[in-house]
Design an enzyme around this catalytic site. Structure first.
Site, PDB file in Angstrom:
ATOM      1  N   THR A 150     -19.499   5.582 -48.885  1.00  0.00           N
ATOM      2  CA  THR A 150     -19.918   4.431 -48.063  1.00  0.00           C
ATOM      3  C   THR A 150     -20.736   4.546 -46.709  1.00  0.00           C
ATOM      4  O   THR A 150     -21.012   3.545 -45.964  1.00  0.00           O
ATOM      5  CB  THR A 150     -18.728   3.396 -47.697  1.00  0.00           C
ATOM      6  OG1 THR A 150     -17.824   4.670 -46.929  1.00  0.00           O
ATOM      7  CG2 THR A 150     -17.795   3.510 -49.243  1.00  0.00           C
ATOM      8  N   GLU A 151     -21.162   5.826 -46.488  1.00  0.00           N
ATOM      9  CA  GLU A 151     -21.965   5.819 -45.275  1.00  0.00           C
ATOM     10  C   GLU A 151     -22.922   4.843 -45.020  1.00  0.00           C
ATOM     11  O   GLU A 151     -23.179   4.678 -43.745  1.00  0.00           O
ATOM     12  CB  GLU A 151     -22.295   7.340 -45.350  1.00  0.00           C
ATOM     13  CG  GLU A 151     -21.269   8.405 -44.744  1.00  0.00           C
ATOM     14  CD  GLU A 151     -20.483   8.705 -45.837  1.00  0.00           C
ATOM     15  OE1 GLU A 151     -19.337   9.523 -45.730  1.00  0.00           O
ATOM     16  OE2 GLU A 151     -20.362   8.094 -46.752  1.00  0.00           O
ATOM     17  N   VAL A 152     -23.761   4.540 -45.886  1.00  0.00           N
ATOM     18  CA  VAL A 152     -24.815   3.327 -45.474  1.00  0.00           C
ATOM     19  C   VAL A 152     -24.241   2.199 -44.991  1.00  0.00           C
ATOM     20  O   VAL A 152     -24.655   1.449 -44.294  1.00  0.00           O
ATOM     21  CB  VAL A 152     -25.531   3.145 -46.804  1.00  0.00           C
ATOM     22  CG1 VAL A 152     -26.421   4.131 -47.150  1.00  0.00           C
ATOM     23  CG2 VAL A 152     -25.003   2.440 -47.753  1.00  0.00           C
ATOM     24  N   LYS A 153     -23.033   1.753 -45.113  1.00  0.00           N
ATOM     25  CA  LYS A 153     -22.282   0.596 -44.701  1.00  0.00           C
ATOM     26  C   LYS A 153     -21.818   0.680 -43.375  1.00  0.00           C
ATOM     27  O   LYS A 153     -21.692  -0.429 -42.675  1.00  0.00           O
ATOM     28  CB  LYS A 153     -21.073   0.351 -45.643  1.00  0.00           C
ATOM     29  CG  LYS A 153     -21.292   0.096 -46.889  1.00  0.00           C
ATOM     30  CD  LYS A 153     -21.919  -1.222 -47.328  1.00  0.00           C
ATOM     31  CE  LYS A 153     -21.947  -1.368 -49.048  1.00  0.00           C
ATOM     32  NZ  LYS A 153     -22.495  -2.610 -49.304  1.00  0.00           N
ATOM     33  N   ARG A 184     -23.812   5.807 -40.891  1.00  0.00           N
ATOM     34  CA  ARG A 184     -23.632   7.238 -41.014  1.00  0.00           C
ATOM     35  C   ARG A 184     -24.519   7.745 -42.208  1.00  0.00           C
ATOM     36  O   ARG A 184     -25.182   7.102 -42.786  1.00  0.00           O
ATOM     37  CB  ARG A 184     -22.003   7.628 -41.130  1.00  0.00           C
ATOM     38  CG  ARG A 184     -21.170   6.792 -40.144  1.00  0.00           C
ATOM     39  CD  ARG A 184     -21.352   7.277 -38.705  1.00  0.00           C
ATOM     40  NE  ARG A 184     -20.846   8.617 -38.505  1.00  0.00           N
ATOM     41  CZ  ARG A 184     -20.974   9.333 -36.992  1.00  0.00           C
ATOM     42  NH1 ARG A 184     -21.683   8.838 -36.340  1.00  0.00           N
ATOM     43  NH2 ARG A 184     -20.752  10.461 -37.096  1.00  0.00           N
TER      44      ARG A 184
END
Length: 255
Positions: free
Chosen positions: A130-133, A136
């Site tokens: 989920t980093e793009v959310k 990160r």
């Protein structure tokens, strides 16, 4: 070791390591990170333990990822290289590991499940990077290309959308699926199947797989032959064929 991570050293050679912060969805807060590092170290140092199962307390989350509140409070930019105790990466392990994913495995949760050699998942589990959310990044996801197809990996990383346990199984991220109440039993069954093999053969087999992901065909073959020599020259390499000929179960010595 704090109660943030529980350690069960079973008599059958299996260590069950449990992330024990269900109220925060077992996120990788400082106490969990420290407890996990200590657990992996204890597992590696104990010669009686041959395989580990990593799971999470509760039925909602295996691990929801990093502690975002901590990141805000500390103004964290690039995480320290040794921030997370990743098997075979920041933590040196010579024994096999199984992730038993009992709920969501998001971001850092996916990271530690991916780092384990094998993965068993509850049918209700969910996986996401989920980093793009949250602005990160997930450099640790690079080895994923050796597990799933490129286009599938691309979509997972670019969208940050969760996938179901059944989808994770279909793409090869998960080895076995289980009903929620049977997850640990299924992981223990898989661990027992691994333990049935000669210890040095299991170690050589694991090294062969990892060498094959690191090298080209010819170099991997040469390195794997070298890694197998210790196994071939062991007492167990004689015990296995002898037990087969005598129609009995082998008595492995690990030497």
């Amino acid at each position: 070791m704090s109660d943030a991570v529980l350690f069960d050293a079973r008599d059958d050679g299996i260590a069950v390591i449990t992330l024990n912060r269900p109220e925060t969805r077992n996120c990788l807060a400082a106490d969990v990170r420290a407890g996990l590092a200590a657990a992996w170290d204890r597992f590696e140092r104990d010669p009686a333990l041959r395989i580990a199962i990593l799971t999470g307390a509760g039925d909602k989350a295996f691990c929801a990822g990093g502690d975002l509140k901590e990141m805000v409070e500390t103004g964290m930019r690039v995480p320290p290289r040794d921030m997370f105790a990743l098997p075979y990466d920041t933590i040196e392990l010579s024994k096999p590991t199984i992730a038993a994913v009992n709920g969501v495995a998001y971001a850092g949760g996916w990271m530690i499940a991916q780092a384990c050699d094998l993965c068993v998942a509850s049918s209700t589990a969910r996986f996401a990077i989920t980093e793009v959310k949250v602005g990160r990044s997930a450099p640790w996801a690079a080895p994923l290309i050796h597990m799933i197809p490129q286009r599938v990996m691309m979509e997972i990383l670019l969208t940050g959308k969760p996938i179901t346990a059944h989808r994770a199984y279909a793409i090869g991220l998960v080895n076995r699926l289980a009903e929620p109440g049977e997850l640990l039993a299924t992981a223990l069954e898989l661990a027992t199947e691994v333990l049935a093999g000669a210890p040095l053969s299991v170690r050589a087999a694991r090294e062969t797989v990892m060498l094959a992901t690191e090298m080209g065909r010819t170099a991997a073959l040469q390195a794997a032959r070298h890694a197998a020599e210790y196994c071939y020259r062991s007492e167990d390499a004689q015990e296995g064929p002898r037990a087969f000929a005598e129609k009995r179960s082998p008595r492995w010595q690990g030497r």
